[in-house]
Design a protein around this motif. Structure first.
Motif, mmCIF file in Angstrom:
data_model
loop_
_atom_site.group_PDB
_atom_site.id
_atom_site.type_symbol
_atom_site.label_atom_id
_atom_site.label_comp_id
_atom_site.label_asym_id
_atom_site.label_seq_id
_atom_site.Cartn_x
_atom_site.Cartn_y
_atom_site.Cartn_z
ATOM 1 N N GLY A 46 0.833 -1.197 0.000
ATOM 2 C CA GLY A 46 0.000 0.000 0.000
ATOM 3 C C GLY A 46 0.859 1.235 0.000
ATOM 4 N N LYS A 47 0.939 1.931 -1.102
ATOM 5 C CA LYS A 47 1.823 3.082 -1.212
ATOM 6 C C LYS A 47 1.281 4.286 -0.446
ATOM 7 N N GLU A 48 0.052 4.222 0.049
ATOM 8 C CA GLU A 48 -0.497 5.320 0.824
ATOM 9 C C GLU A 48 -0.184 5.167 2.309
ATOM 10 N N GLU A 49 0.482 4.077 2.653
ATOM 11 C CA GLU A 49 0.811 3.857 4.054
ATOM 12 C C GLU A 49 1.811 4.903 4.545
ATOM 13 N N SER A 50 1.787 5.153 5.839
ATOM 14 C CA SER A 50 2.746 6.075 6.434
ATOM 15 C C SER A 50 4.008 5.309 6.797
ATOM 16 N N PRO A 51 5.189 5.877 6.511
ATOM 17 C CA PRO A 51 6.442 5.204 6.858
ATOM 18 C C PRO A 51 6.578 5.029 8.372
ATOM 19 N N VAL A 52 7.254 3.964 8.743
ATOM 20 C CA VAL A 52 7.503 3.727 10.166
ATOM 21 C C VAL A 52 8.840 4.338 10.565
ATOM 22 N N ASP A 53 9.013 4.546 11.839
ATOM 23 C CA ASP A 53 10.283 5.009 12.383
ATOM 24 C C ASP A 53 11.206 3.805 12.503
ATOM 25 N N MET A 54 12.428 3.896 11.975
ATOM 26 C CA MET A 54 13.358 2.770 12.018
ATOM 27 C C MET A 54 13.663 2.333 13.451
ATOM 28 N N ASP A 55 13.457 3.221 14.418
ATOM 29 C CA ASP A 55 13.708 2.862 15.825
ATOM 30 C C ASP A 55 12.770 1.763 16.307
ATOM 31 N N THR A 56 11.669 1.585 15.606
ATOM 32 C CA THR A 56 10.705 0.563 16.023
ATOM 33 C C THR A 56 11.041 -0.827 15.471
ATOM 34 N N ILE A 57 12.089 -0.901 14.627
ATOM 35 C CA ILE A 57 12.477 -2.171 14.020
ATOM 36 C C ILE A 57 13.719 -2.725 14.718
ATOM 37 N N THR A 58 13.630 -3.950 15.186
ATOM 38 C CA THR A 58 14.755 -4.587 15.887
ATOM 39 C C THR A 58 15.698 -5.223 14.883
ATOM 40 N N LEU A 59 16.980 -4.885 14.992
ATOM 41 C CA LEU A 59 18.001 -5.421 14.101
ATOM 42 C C LEU A 59 18.984 -6.275 14.885
ATOM 43 N N ASP A 60 19.344 -7.417 14.337
ATOM 44 C CA ASP A 60 20.279 -8.329 14.980
ATOM 45 C C ASP A 60 21.672 -8.150 14.362
ATOM 46 N N PRO A 61 22.643 -7.643 15.123
ATOM 47 C CA PRO A 61 23.994 -7.405 14.581
ATOM 48 C C PRO A 61 24.686 -8.671 14.083
ATOM 49 N N GLU A 62 24.229 -9.838 14.540
ATOM 50 C CA GLU A 62 24.852 -11.096 14.142
ATOM 51 C C GLU A 62 24.231 -11.697 12.876
ATOM 52 N N GLU A 63 23.143 -11.140 12.435
ATOM 53 C CA GLU A 63 22.402 -11.713 11.311
ATOM 54 C C GLU A 63 23.140 -11.483 9.987
ATOM 55 N N GLU A 64 23.244 -12.550 9.184
ATOM 56 C CA GLU A 64 23.870 -12.438 7.866
ATOM 57 C C GLU A 64 22.840 -12.242 6.760
ATOM 58 N N ASP A 65 21.643 -12.761 6.952
ATOM 59 C CA ASP A 65 20.566 -12.610 5.978
ATOM 60 C C ASP A 65 19.449 -11.767 6.589
ATOM 61 N N VAL A 66 19.409 -10.505 6.232
ATOM 62 C CA VAL A 66 18.488 -9.557 6.852
ATOM 63 C C VAL A 66 17.273 -9.340 5.952
#
Length: 345
Positions: A46-66
């Motif tokens: 849905g291109k009308e959606e509002s973007p999310v804040d990247m702070d709300t997305i959890t990232l794993d520093p050890e992950e190779e396939d993101v």
């Protein structure tokens, strides 16, 4: 290649076979055979959606396939922690600009399919990148990729690119997908000495030309263009699959040196005779539906293809014959599939 159902064939599935199958998800590929899919509908984004804040997305520093698919990301930022990432998928988001990826120097694959990107830029630090997909965006040029000399696969399907340019540094490139753009001329491909697969379907190309340097090419798809003559393929001696359906070709010719062809798709053209292919002894699939074939003796051209398994001849005058299937079976005893139906023994 897999057989297709009657329902698939009714959707002109013949076009799909010549498009690359590695860009995008399965559902999108099923609906984008001729570039008819609106990228906003490509996978339900849905291109009308509002973007999310990247702070709300959890990232794993050890992950190779993101995998950050369909997360409503509006801006690439905060990904510096992904130092071990080998693949990064940002498909189906709301990204407008490629940026803030400089620190991810270990990346091998980057997927930006189905976003709102207008320019290829800020990728010069990703020198280890081997696969890049920026299909279903709003690109108008191939640019900004000069440092990506390790790139093996480049997908730019369904953009607004009008010319083939700035590819001289891609000596390792094996696959190039430029289908569903606005290209009118085949050009500037001479440096792509490692290229094995070239997809140019659904453009505005009028002539087969400037392909002489592609000695390693095994797959060529130029479906749904404006080609009227089979020519310019004499140097493609390694070619195994040729897809030219939905053009304006009138005569089968110019394939004398393409003796390794296993798949020949010239469906939906203006061809009246099957001719000049008796030397294609390795042919396994022959797609000739939706033409003007009316003479059963034409099938003699295929008798030297001892491994021929699939033949599509429907929607030719031949099909009006009540013994249509039986005559094909008698003329070509190796065939196991006629049109969408397998032969029952």
């Amino acid at each position: 290649m897999a057989a297709r159902s009657v329902g698939e064939l009714q959707d002109m599935e013949v076009d799909r076979r010549g498009e690359s199958e590695e860009s995008g998800d399965d559902d999108t590929r099923r609906r984008s055979i001729n570039g008819d899919v609106d990228p906003s509908q490509a996978a339900g984004t849905g291109k009308e959606e509002s973007p999310v804040d990247m702070d709300t997305i959890t990232l794993d520093p050890e992950e190779e396939d993101v995998d950050l698919v369909h997360c409503r990301i509006g801006k690439i930022e905060g990904l510096e922690v992904l130092q071990k990432a080998k693949t990064l998928s940002l498909r189906q988001n709301l990204i407008k600009k490629i940026e803030n990826l400089d620190s991810l120097t270990s990346l091998r694959e980057l997927d930006l399919y189905d976003n709102q990107i207008r320019k290829l830029e800020n990728l010069h630090q990703l020198t280890e990148l081997e696969q890049l997909d920026v299909s279903f965006n709003i690109l108008r040029k191939v640019e900004g990729l000069e440092q990506l000399t390790s790139l093996k696969k480049l997908f730019l399907l369904h953009n607004k690119i009008s010319s083939i340019a700035n590819l001289d540094h891609f000596t390792c490139l094996e696959m190039l997908e430029l289908g569903s753009n606005r290209i009118r001329v085949i050009e500037n491909l001479d440096a792509l000495s490692s290229l094995q697969s070239l997809f140019l379907g659904t453009n505005k190309i009028t002539k087969l030309q400037n392909l002489d340097g592609l000695h390693n090419l095994t797959v060529l798809s130029i479906q749904s263009n404006r080609i009227t003559k089979l020519e310019g393929l004499q140097n493609l001696v390694s070619l195994k699959e040729l897809y030219l359906s939905h053009n304006g070709i009138e005569v089968i010719e110019g394939l004398e040196n393409n003796k390794k062809l296993t798949t020949l798709d010239i469906a939906a053209n203006r061809i009246k005779r099957i001719e000049n292919i008796g030397h294609l002894t390795e042919l396994q699939e022959f797609w000739m539906n939706d033409n003007q074939i009316d003479n059963w003796s034409d099938l003699d051209e295929l008798k030297n293809a001892r491994s021929l398994e699939t033949v599509y001849l429907e929607r030719n005058p031949l099909q009006k014959d009540p013994q249509y299937r039986r005559k094909i079976m008698l003329a070509l005893p190796s065939v196991r599939q006629i049109d969408a139906a397998f032969i029952r023994f």
